[in-house]
Structures are given as C-alpha cells and as structure tokens.
Design a protein around this motif. Structure first.
Motif, short mmCIF file in Angstrom:
data_model
loop_
_atom_site.label_atom_id
_atom_site.label_comp_id
_atom_site.label_asym_id
_atom_site.label_seq_id
_atom_site.Cartn_x
_atom_site.Cartn_y
_atom_site.Cartn_z
N MET A 74 9.22 3.70 -11.77
CA MET A 74 9.49 2.27 -11.90
C MET A 74 8.17 1.51 -12.08
O MET A 74 7.22 1.73 -11.35
CB MET A 74 10.20 1.78 -10.62
CG MET A 74 10.69 0.34 -10.72
SD MET A 74 11.20 -0.31 -9.10
CE MET A 74 12.39 0.93 -8.60
N ALA A 75 8.11 0.62 -13.09
CA ALA A 75 6.90 -0.18 -13.32
C ALA A 75 6.69 -1.14 -12.16
O ALA A 75 7.64 -1.65 -11.57
CB ALA A 75 7.03 -0.93 -14.63
N SER A 76 5.47 -1.37 -11.84
CA SER A 76 5.14 -2.23 -10.70
C SER A 76 4.81 -3.64 -11.16
O SER A 76 4.14 -3.83 -12.18
CB SER A 76 3.96 -1.64 -9.94
OG SER A 76 3.49 -2.56 -8.98
N VAL A 77 5.26 -4.61 -10.38
CA VAL A 77 4.90 -6.00 -10.64
C VAL A 77 3.39 -6.19 -10.52
O VAL A 77 2.81 -7.11 -11.10
CB VAL A 77 5.64 -6.94 -9.68
CG1 VAL A 77 5.20 -6.74 -8.23
CG2 VAL A 77 5.44 -8.40 -10.07
N LEU A 78 2.74 -5.27 -9.80
CA LEU A 78 1.29 -5.37 -9.64
C LEU A 78 0.59 -5.29 -10.99
O LEU A 78 -0.40 -5.99 -11.23
CB LEU A 78 0.79 -4.26 -8.70
CG LEU A 78 -0.65 -4.39 -8.22
CD1 LEU A 78 -0.87 -5.70 -7.48
CD2 LEU A 78 -1.01 -3.22 -7.31
N ASP A 79 1.11 -4.45 -11.89
CA ASP A 79 0.51 -4.35 -13.23
C ASP A 79 0.59 -5.69 -13.96
O ASP A 79 -0.36 -6.10 -14.63
CB ASP A 79 1.22 -3.27 -14.05
CG ASP A 79 1.02 -1.88 -13.47
OD1 ASP A 79 -0.08 -1.64 -12.92
OD2 ASP A 79 1.94 -1.05 -13.57
N THR A 80 1.74 -6.37 -13.81
CA THR A 80 1.91 -7.69 -14.43
C THR A 80 0.93 -8.69 -13.84
O THR A 80 0.27 -9.44 -14.58
CB THR A 80 3.35 -8.19 -14.20
OG1 THR A 80 4.26 -7.27 -14.80
CG2 THR A 80 3.55 -9.57 -14.80
N LEU A 81 0.82 -8.71 -12.52
CA LEU A 81 -0.06 -9.67 -11.85
C LEU A 81 -1.53 -9.43 -12.20
O LEU A 81 -2.29 -10.38 -12.41
CB LEU A 81 0.13 -9.60 -10.33
CG LEU A 81 1.52 -10.03 -9.82
CD1 LEU A 81 1.61 -9.81 -8.31
CD2 LEU A 81 1.82 -11.48 -10.16
N PHE B 240 -3.94 -12.70 -11.93
CA PHE B 240 -3.64 -13.31 -10.63
C PHE B 240 -4.48 -12.73 -9.48
O PHE B 240 -4.95 -13.46 -8.62
CB PHE B 240 -2.16 -13.13 -10.27
CG PHE B 240 -1.24 -14.09 -10.95
CD1 PHE B 240 -1.00 -15.35 -10.41
CD2 PHE B 240 -0.61 -13.76 -12.13
CE1 PHE B 240 -0.15 -16.24 -11.04
CE2 PHE B 240 0.25 -14.65 -12.78
CZ PHE B 240 0.48 -15.89 -12.23
N ILE B 241 -4.63 -11.41 -9.46
CA ILE B 241 -5.11 -10.74 -8.25
C ILE B 241 -6.63 -10.85 -8.10
O ILE B 241 -7.38 -10.51 -9.01
CB ILE B 241 -4.70 -9.26 -8.22
CG1 ILE B 241 -3.17 -9.13 -8.35
CG2 ILE B 241 -5.17 -8.61 -6.93
CD1 ILE B 241 -2.37 -9.82 -7.27
N LYS B 242 -7.04 -11.29 -6.91
CA LYS B 242 -8.47 -11.37 -6.59
C LYS B 242 -8.88 -10.27 -5.60
O LYS B 242 -9.83 -9.54 -5.83
CB LYS B 242 -8.77 -12.75 -5.99
CG LYS B 242 -10.24 -12.99 -5.66
CD LYS B 242 -11.04 -13.26 -6.91
CE LYS B 242 -12.46 -13.68 -6.55
NZ LYS B 242 -13.27 -13.98 -7.71
N GLU C 131 -5.31 -1.39 -1.55
CA GLU C 131 -4.84 -1.37 -2.93
C GLU C 131 -3.90 -0.21 -3.23
O GLU C 131 -2.82 -0.40 -3.80
CB GLU C 131 -6.04 -1.33 -3.89
CG GLU C 131 -5.60 -1.35 -5.35
CD GLU C 131 -6.77 -1.36 -6.32
OE1 GLU C 131 -6.51 -1.23 -7.54
OE2 GLU C 131 -7.94 -1.48 -5.88
N ALA C 132 -4.28 1.00 -2.87
CA ALA C 132 -3.45 2.18 -3.21
C ALA C 132 -2.09 2.09 -2.53
O ALA C 132 -1.05 2.37 -3.15
CB ALA C 132 -4.18 3.45 -2.80
N ALA D 95 1.01 -3.53 7.34
CA ALA D 95 1.15 -4.88 6.80
C ALA D 95 0.04 -5.07 5.77
O ALA D 95 -1.01 -4.43 5.86
CB ALA D 95 1.04 -5.92 7.91
N PHE D 96 0.28 -5.93 4.80
CA PHE D 96 -0.62 -6.01 3.66
C PHE D 96 -0.86 -7.46 3.24
O PHE D 96 -0.07 -8.35 3.57
CB PHE D 96 -0.04 -5.24 2.47
CG PHE D 96 0.41 -3.84 2.81
CD1 PHE D 96 -0.51 -2.80 2.82
CD2 PHE D 96 1.72 -3.57 3.14
CE1 PHE D 96 -0.11 -1.51 3.14
CE2 PHE D 96 2.13 -2.29 3.46
CZ PHE D 96 1.21 -1.25 3.47
N ALA D 97 -1.92 -7.67 2.47
CA ALA D 97 -2.20 -8.99 1.92
C ALA D 97 -2.86 -8.86 0.56
O ALA D 97 -3.63 -7.92 0.32
CB ALA D 97 -3.10 -9.79 2.86
N MET D 98 -2.52 -9.79 -0.32
CA MET D 98 -3.18 -9.88 -1.63
C MET D 98 -3.52 -11.34 -1.85
O MET D 98 -2.71 -12.22 -1.58
CB MET D 98 -2.26 -9.43 -2.77
CG MET D 98 -1.92 -7.97 -2.77
SD MET D 98 -1.17 -7.46 -4.37
CE MET D 98 0.32 -8.46 -4.44
#
Length: 406
Positions: A1-8, A13-15, A20-21, A213-216
């Motif tokens: 499944m493609a990840s929304v992360l690739d789109t962002l 968007f992503i700083k 990450e992994a 838990a995670f943050a971006m």
C-alpha cells in the motif's frame, strides 16, 4: 500500500520526524488517529494554520483519522514558541468566542461526518485539573535542565520567561497523552516551531503508557528569502472573509514572487504534482498564468468557488480592462461625508488603517483616486470625484477599493 508519507514528502510538507522508519512502516500498514492543535488566540485561523489544515486533509484522504484539537485550555496560558514577549492574556469569554469561530472554519477543510474526524477542546480536561496531582503525575517526567535547552524557551531566557508559560510544554505533552488514552491517538503533527513541545508529548506517552508515539513537523510557510509568508499591510492574511476579503486574499497569492509559486502550489492546493511542476517551471510573463491558477485554487479552498470566481472577475476588471467592477472590494460612506478631506473619508471607509498611514502613502506617491495620483494630504473629495456615485481608490501598485455613496 502506498504511503501518504510519500505524498507529504513530495509536496514539501515534512520538516522533521521523531522515528522516520517506524512512521513510514506505520502509515503504510495501518490507519492511524493523529492530531493537530490550534490555540484560539484570535477569532479566525490565518494562512499559517492553513498549511497545517492541508497536511491534515492529505492524511484524511489517505484514510487516517484526524483530531482537530482546539486549545481552549492552553490558550489560558499562551505558547511562548516563537514569541519574544509574553502573549496577551485572554479572558474565558474571549477564548470561548474564538473557539466557536475556529470550529466553523475547520469544517470547511476536514470531513467530520460519520466519525471520519474528531473535533475536541483541551479545556475539557485541562481546566479541571488538580495542580498538585498534575505535577505529581506529569511534572515528574519533565527535566527542567532539558526543558531549558528547548528552542522555544532558550530564546526567551534573556528577556524573561514567566512560570506560567513554562507550564505550556507540560500541558501540550499532557494533551497528547489524554488523546492517546481517549482515542488511541498515536501521532502529533504541527508546525516546526512546535518541535520541542511535540517531543515532550511523544516522550510522555512512551514513559507513562509504555507505548509507541510519534511526531512529524510541517515546514513553515516561508518565501524564497526565508521570511514568513501571510503578512499584508493590514496584518495577517486571515481565513475569515470579514477580516481579509476574498479579493484581497486572491490578490495576495496573485502577487507572490515568481520563486515561490511552485512551493505554494504544492503546499496549498490539491493539484497533481505533475501540473504543479509544469506551472512552477513557467518563466517571465507566463508565470503570471501559474499565479492566477494558484490564487484561484487557494481562494476556492478557503472561500468557496463562487467567491473565487468573483475575486478573479474583480482582478480582471481592474487589471485586464474589464467593465464589471461589482466584485471589487467596496466600502460605503454616507452622503454627508462628501466634501470632507480625503484622509477622513478613507479612514471612515476603512480603506486605510489610520490618517498617519494615509499621509505616508500620499507623501510616497502611493495613493490615487480615479487613476489620478493624490499629492495634497488636505485634498477634499467633492461630488465631482464620485462619478456615478463612486470613486476608485488605488493604494500602492495593486490594491484597489471602491467607495460608494450610500
């Protein structure tokens, strides 16, 4: 499944990420609940918030569940991040009014139907906390030494940091913990200026709940020179049409620097990236077509297609020689003001914020009435100026207003 992360990532968007992994694997394999917080320090969101709303919308379109958290509790304290001085203290009544206004705006961008998203207010759990219990349960997990190294506090230490503001990081960290407990929220998203506060929440959940838990963080909306975008001569670029008219909103994007067009198309519209790159690669006069697309698409998202069409028509009437002036920003004055000094009329019509600003504009050659440059700060506007009951005022190179006699 493609990840929304690739789109962002592709759209810029992503700083920063915390893990990450792990985040990439999580977003590829699961549908998660995440949140973004918005403190109601005003009765409208501004364009700086809009980039976060777009990030949230991309996540929702990929099947992830957003929580839009309005900070009715944290606004009582005030976030010191990015501020050189303590924020103005708001009353409970001010905050309640701002919360109600912001909730309405959020519903334009995020689908809250059928549990697809959650709208919550941290006043629900923060305002009734027992302070001693809170410090024992939450404060014990925060190192003062570590907190003082956070950028949001470091830059304030020389000028002075109140203990009130020092609590903000604990409160935001507790928000993440509370949302994790209530809704299974596992990720916080937000502007890069919130990095320190977001790390605090991630660390708190891992310590208290022994769960991941995670943050971006999202890049801040800056121009090619690194300066924050969204500032106009009247102040912030608001999403509320009563604070920034759809025409002024449209014109802001129509007039951005050539170097910023592709970045803004990627971050602030849903146009496919192939089209974004094509428009962003246009040169010289052709880049104006890309700016028109950007202005229309962003205005459509914020104010709706009808207002975007009106704003576009008004711009074409002013700059393209069209005849329909009905959509140009219009102010109304009473008939008895005719014969008054120009600065009195422009101030009453709220075309200029003050007479001092009007004097400055005239002295710098930046004010025209009916395409005639104004050189006299004491000029009087008579009936002869009001052709067909109106005048056209131009401020600077591209700011127009009609003033109509009531």
């Amino acid at each position: 499944m493609a990840s929304v992360l690739d789109t962002l990532v592709e759209r810029g968007f992503i700083k920063q990420y915390t893990h990450e992994a792990e985040i990439r694997e999580l977003l590829e394999k699961e549908k998660i609940t995440f949140y973004i917080g918005f403190d109601p320090t005003a009765d409208s969101l501004h364009v700086g918030h809009f980039i976060a709303m777009m990030m949230m919308a991309h996540m929702q379109r990929a099947g992830h569940r957003p929580i839009a958290l309005v900070g009715g509790g944290t606004a009582m304290v005030g976030d010191p991040s990015g501020k050189s001085d303590m924020r103005k203290m708001l009353t409970k009544e001010d905050i309640a009014h701002n919360v109600a206004c912001i909730k309405k705006q959020m519903q334009k961008f995020i689908d809250f139907s059928d549990g697809k998203a959650i709208l919550d207010n941290n006043a629900e759990w923060l305002l009734n906390l027992n302070y001693v219990e809170f410090i024992r349960e939450i404060g014990v997990h925060f190192s003062v030494n570590k907190m003082l190294t956070a950028e949001c506090f470091k830059q304030r230490l020389e000028k002075g940091l109140s203990f009130l503001e020092f609590n903000y990081m604990l409160m935001q960290g507790y928000d993440f913990l509370e949302l994790n407990r209530r809704y299974g929220c596992v990720m916080q998203l937000g502007g890069d200026d919130q990095w320190s506060n977001m790390l605090a929440g991630v660390d708190l959940i891992r310590r208290k709940e022994n769960k991941p838990a995670f943050a971006m963080t999202c890049t801040l909306l800056t121009n090619s020179e690194g300066k924050k975008m969204g500032k106009t001569e009247k102040g912030a670029l608001w999403l509320d049409k009563d604070k920034t008219s759809p025409y002024d909103f449209y014109q802001y994007w129509r007039n951005i620097a050539d170097a910023d067009v592709q970045k803004c198309l990627a971050l602030l519209t849903f146009l496919p990236m192939d089209e974004v790159r094509r428009l962003g690669s246009l040169k010289d006069a052709e880049i104006n077509e890309a700016k028109k697309v950007l202005a229309f698409e962003v205005t459509k998202l914020v104010h709706g297609e009808e207002e975007a069409i009106k704003a576009k028509s008004a711009a074409e009437a002013l700059f393209g020689g069209g005849a329909d002036m009905s959509n140009v920003p219009t102010a109304v004055i009473s008939k008895d003001m005719v014969g008054s000094a120009i600065l009195d009329i422009l101030t009453a019509a709220k075309v200029i914020p003050s007479k001092a600003e009007g004097r400055r504009l005239i002295q710098q050659g930046g004010l025209s009435v009916n395409n005639e440059k104004v050189t006299d700060i004491n000029m009087v506007l008579t009936e002869e100026h009001f052709t067909d009951g109106s005048i056209l005022v131009k401020r600077g190179k591209k700011n127009y207003n009609r003033i109509v006699i009531e």
